[in-house]
Design an enzyme around this catalytic site. Structure first.
Site, mmCIF file in Angstrom:
data_model
loop_
_atom_site.group_PDB
_atom_site.id
_atom_site.type_symbol
_atom_site.label_atom_id
_atom_site.label_comp_id
_atom_site.label_asym_id
_atom_site.label_seq_id
_atom_site.Cartn_x
_atom_site.Cartn_y
_atom_site.Cartn_z
ATOM 1 N N HIS A 64 0.850 -1.200 0.000
ATOM 2 C CA HIS A 64 0.000 0.000 0.000
ATOM 3 C C HIS A 64 0.885 1.249 0.000
ATOM 4 C CE1 HIS A 64 -2.453 -3.249 1.642
ATOM 5 N NE2 HIS A 64 -3.531 -2.576 1.283
ATOM 6 N N HIS A 85 -2.159 -0.632 7.124
ATOM 7 C CA HIS A 85 -1.819 -1.065 5.768
ATOM 8 C C HIS A 85 -0.664 -0.235 5.202
ATOM 9 C CE1 HIS A 85 -5.078 1.939 5.553
ATOM 10 N NE2 HIS A 85 -4.350 2.455 4.589
ATOM 11 N N GLY A 98 -3.788 -4.600 12.466
ATOM 12 C CA GLY A 98 -4.294 -5.164 11.232
ATOM 13 C C GLY A 98 -5.683 -4.633 10.935
ATOM 14 N N PRO A 99 -6.726 -5.160 11.596
ATOM 15 C CA PRO A 99 -8.089 -4.673 11.335
ATOM 16 C C PRO A 99 -8.221 -3.186 11.666
ATOM 17 C CG PRO A 99 -8.120 -6.749 12.537
ATOM 18 C CD PRO A 99 -6.705 -6.292 12.531
ATOM 19 N N LEU A 100 -8.810 -2.453 10.752
ATOM 20 C CA LEU A 100 -8.924 -1.008 10.928
ATOM 21 C C LEU A 100 -9.733 -0.660 12.179
ATOM 22 C CD1 LEU A 100 -9.523 0.130 7.231
ATOM 23 C CD2 LEU A 100 -7.464 0.466 8.617
ATOM 24 N N ASP A 158 -9.515 7.208 6.975
ATOM 25 C CA ASP A 158 -10.972 7.146 6.861
ATOM 26 C C ASP A 158 -11.506 5.785 7.277
ATOM 27 O OD1 ASP A 158 -12.045 9.710 5.558
ATOM 28 O OD2 ASP A 158 -10.358 9.238 4.260
ATOM 29 N N ASN A 198 -7.695 12.280 3.384
ATOM 30 C CA ASN A 198 -7.397 12.333 1.950
ATOM 31 C C ASN A 198 -8.611 12.111 1.063
ATOM 32 O OD1 ASN A 198 -7.819 9.520 1.846
ATOM 33 N ND2 ASN A 198 -5.649 9.091 2.216
ATOM 34 N N HIS A 221 -3.922 3.396 -3.585
ATOM 35 C CA HIS A 221 -4.065 2.870 -2.224
ATOM 36 C C HIS A 221 -3.312 1.564 -2.018
ATOM 37 C CE1 HIS A 221 -5.944 1.608 1.564
ATOM 38 N NE2 HIS A 221 -6.146 0.442 0.977
ATOM 39 N N SER A 269 -23.546 -7.423 37.876
ATOM 40 C CA SER A 269 -23.956 -8.719 37.332
ATOM 41 C C SER A 269 -22.777 -9.666 37.149
ATOM 42 C CB SER A 269 -24.674 -8.525 35.991
ATOM 43 O OG SER A 269 -25.867 -7.790 36.149
ATOM 44 N N GLU A 295 -18.285 -2.760 24.698
ATOM 45 C CA GLU A 295 -17.550 -4.009 24.872
ATOM 46 C C GLU A 295 -16.299 -4.075 23.990
ATOM 47 O OE1 GLU A 295 -21.854 -4.853 25.904
ATOM 48 O OE2 GLU A 295 -20.804 -3.881 24.236
ATOM 49 N N ASP A 310 -33.930 -14.901 29.405
ATOM 50 C CA ASP A 310 -33.617 -13.785 28.521
ATOM 51 C C ASP A 310 -33.810 -14.140 27.049
ATOM 52 O OD1 ASP A 310 -33.011 -11.810 30.335
ATOM 53 O OD2 ASP A 310 -30.922 -12.430 30.548
ATOM 54 N N HIS A 316 -29.555 -14.392 24.304
ATOM 55 C CA HIS A 316 -28.597 -14.316 25.403
ATOM 56 C C HIS A 316 -28.145 -15.700 25.878
ATOM 57 C CE1 HIS A 316 -29.649 -10.154 25.325
ATOM 58 N NE2 HIS A 316 -28.918 -9.861 26.383
#
Length: 520
Positions: free
Chosen positions: A35, A75, A124-126, A162, A192, A266, A388, A415, A473, A477
């Protein structure tokens, strides 16, 4: 108006940025994969940050009071690898850059924690980077409140694109950071206007500055290719009493004669002809991977700029009372406190002799309380389910947002943001973080759990309400398949204690062993 009498920028800053650009373009071209667009677009910003504002010493990459730099838009990893090489991280060799994205190379497609010094987290994951950085900033404030600003006084800087800001995780992260007033956190948004499919206008019309401002952030807009303007923005961020987002308008693929500003820049090599044209356009006559000696020297000077600050810090550490210094060193190294194993054995014997059986959640809470009384590094909270999941024993005071004293954190109904922030706290050092929610919501936290497993960091994910007893629930759940799915994830220990004694044993194993744990 704050005083911003800044020293002049190195006259070679544009050429230093071009050195970064061509290392990235040439490495991607050699690998025929990667990239190049983001490194070309953010090279000016990175050059100003690493030469003038980031506190670090390339000779001692793990200095505890260094600033943390997180490349959330991972990236564009060649930007980080180029920076580490040029500033003098000795393990980041020119040969490593030439082997970018090849088998067994430390310069992976996305930066991976533990592969090279200077990589603070796996991104890694955005969106994971920005959320993990929030945890780093939390840890800095907590550790400073405990040991004082003479030992703990550093910032966390994030580059994000972005993609990071479109991911829902980013909203959880910026909301939490703004609420906690993490003023030493700065996010640079690579504005950009381009994504893989084309202009961002295809899919989003968000005003990102207003979004951050609504979450109690300071925001600054700047031309990302104007070093003086970027320098001023960084100086303003350092003086803000809020976290700061700098929206830096850039051109993806900056300098590429026909691909600048286009999505084609990109995620594909630019091509030999395009790079040749870029060399001519930017006045860079040098061969691939060839950096002129004066620019290499200037970058090395930047990498050693923090050595004086590090030496001063070493002297301050040596001057504090021996007991406090030993505790700080223990916390940073991750060693367990003396006597903790014996205390756990005694408690296990007492629990086994107790006539009354107690619910496992209460056994877990008691185990957590025992460990917390011996381990000031044990810190955590819940995603709005404290009563809880029973994440708060009496031994843990609620965090005070003003003093940042207290070891039970209200993460809110976030979470995924909680799990990623826990990763950041563990990566920062000085803490063993835990966080609790219902087991079914492990789905929301799963990407961060997986990254913890990939990085091998000590984080404890606490889940409850996994039994037939939650049937009222409804099916939504009842996490029937979740236990098996987490046991199938490599690199993570899954505990499911059957009674209070086992809960204590599992908790002790989780804090004593390396790597992440899931407690159900």
């Amino acid at each position: 108006m704050p005083d911003l009498s800044l020293p002049p920028i190195d006259a070679r800053i544009n050429e230093m940025a071009n050195a970064l650009r061509f290392l990235a373009a040439d490495a991607v071209e050699k690998a025929q994969t990667g990239h190049p667009g983001m490194p070309l677009g953010m090279a000016d910003i990175a050059s100003v940050l690493f030469t003038r504002h980031l506190k670090y010493d390339a000779a001692v990459p793990d200095w505890p009071d260094r600033d943390r730099f997180v490349l959330s838009n991972g990236h564009g990893s060649m930007l980080l690898y180029g920076l580490l090489h040029l500033t003098g991280y000795k393990e980041v060799t020119l040969d490593a850059l030439k082997r970018y994205r090849t088998s067994r190379s430390p310069t992976a497609a996305h930066p991976e924690y533990g592969h090279l010094p200077g990589i603070e987290t796996t991104t890694g994951p955005l969106g994971q980077g920005i959320a993990t950085a929030v945890g780093m900033a939390i840890a800095e404030r907590l550790l400073a409140a405990e040991f004082g600003s003479d030992l703990v006084d550093h910032r966390t800087w994030v580059f994000a694109g972005d993609g990071c800001l479109m991911e829902g995780l980013s909203q959880e992260a910026i909301s939490l950071a703004g609420h906690m007033r993490l003023s030493k956190l700065t996010v640079v948004f690579d504005d950009n206007g381009t994504t893989i499919d084309g202009p961002t206008a295809l899919a989003t019309s968000d005003d990102q500055r207003k979004r951050f401002e609504a979450s109690n952030w300071e925001t600054i807009a700047v031309d990302g290719h104007d070093p003086q303007a970027v320098d001023r923005a960084f100086a303003l961020a350092r003086q803000s009493d809020k976290p700061t987002m700098i929206a830096a308008r850039t051109h993806i693929g900056y300098g590429a004669p026909t691909k600048q500003g286009k999505s084609v820049a990109h995620g594909s090599p630019l091509g030999a002809d395009e790079i040749s044209g870029m060399r001519e356009k930017l006045g860079w006559p040098h061969a691939p991977f060839d950096i002129p000696e004066d620019l290499r020297s200037a970058w090395h000077d930047a990498g050693s700029r923090g050595a004086a600050a590090r030496h001063d810090w070493d002297e301050r550490l040596a001057a504090i009372p021996a007991e406090k210094r030993a505790e700080f060193d223990r916390r940073i190294s991750g060693a367990l406190p003396a006597g903790i194993e014996d205390a756990v054995k005694r408690a296990a014997d007492e629990t086994a002799r107790a006539a009354e059986a107690i619910p496992i959640r209460k056994g877990s809470q008691a185990a957590l309380g025992l460990l917390a009384s011996h381990m000031p590094e044990l810190i955590g909270g819940s995603a709005d389910l404290t009563g809880s999941v029973l994440t708060r024993p009496a031994e843990l005071a609620q965090l005070d947002a003003d003093s940042f004293v207290g070891r039970h954190l209200p993460f809110g109904i976030r979470e995924h943001g909680m799990a990623a922030a826990m990763n950041g706290m563990a990566l920062h050092g000085g803490f063993i973080p835990y966080g609790g929610t219902y087991f079914v919501f492990s789905d929301y936290a799963r990407p961060a759990i997986r990254l913890a497993a990939l990085m091998g960091i000590k984080v404890i994910f606490l889940f409850s309400h996994d039994s037939i007893g939650v049937g009222e629930d409804g099916a939504t759940h009842q996490p029937i398949e979740h236990l098996a799915s987490l046991r199938a994830m490599p690199g993570i220990r899954v505990y499911r204690p059957a009674d209070a004694v086992e809960a204590l044993e599992c908790w002790y194993d989780a804090v004593a062993e390396a790597g992440p744990s899931v407690m159900v």
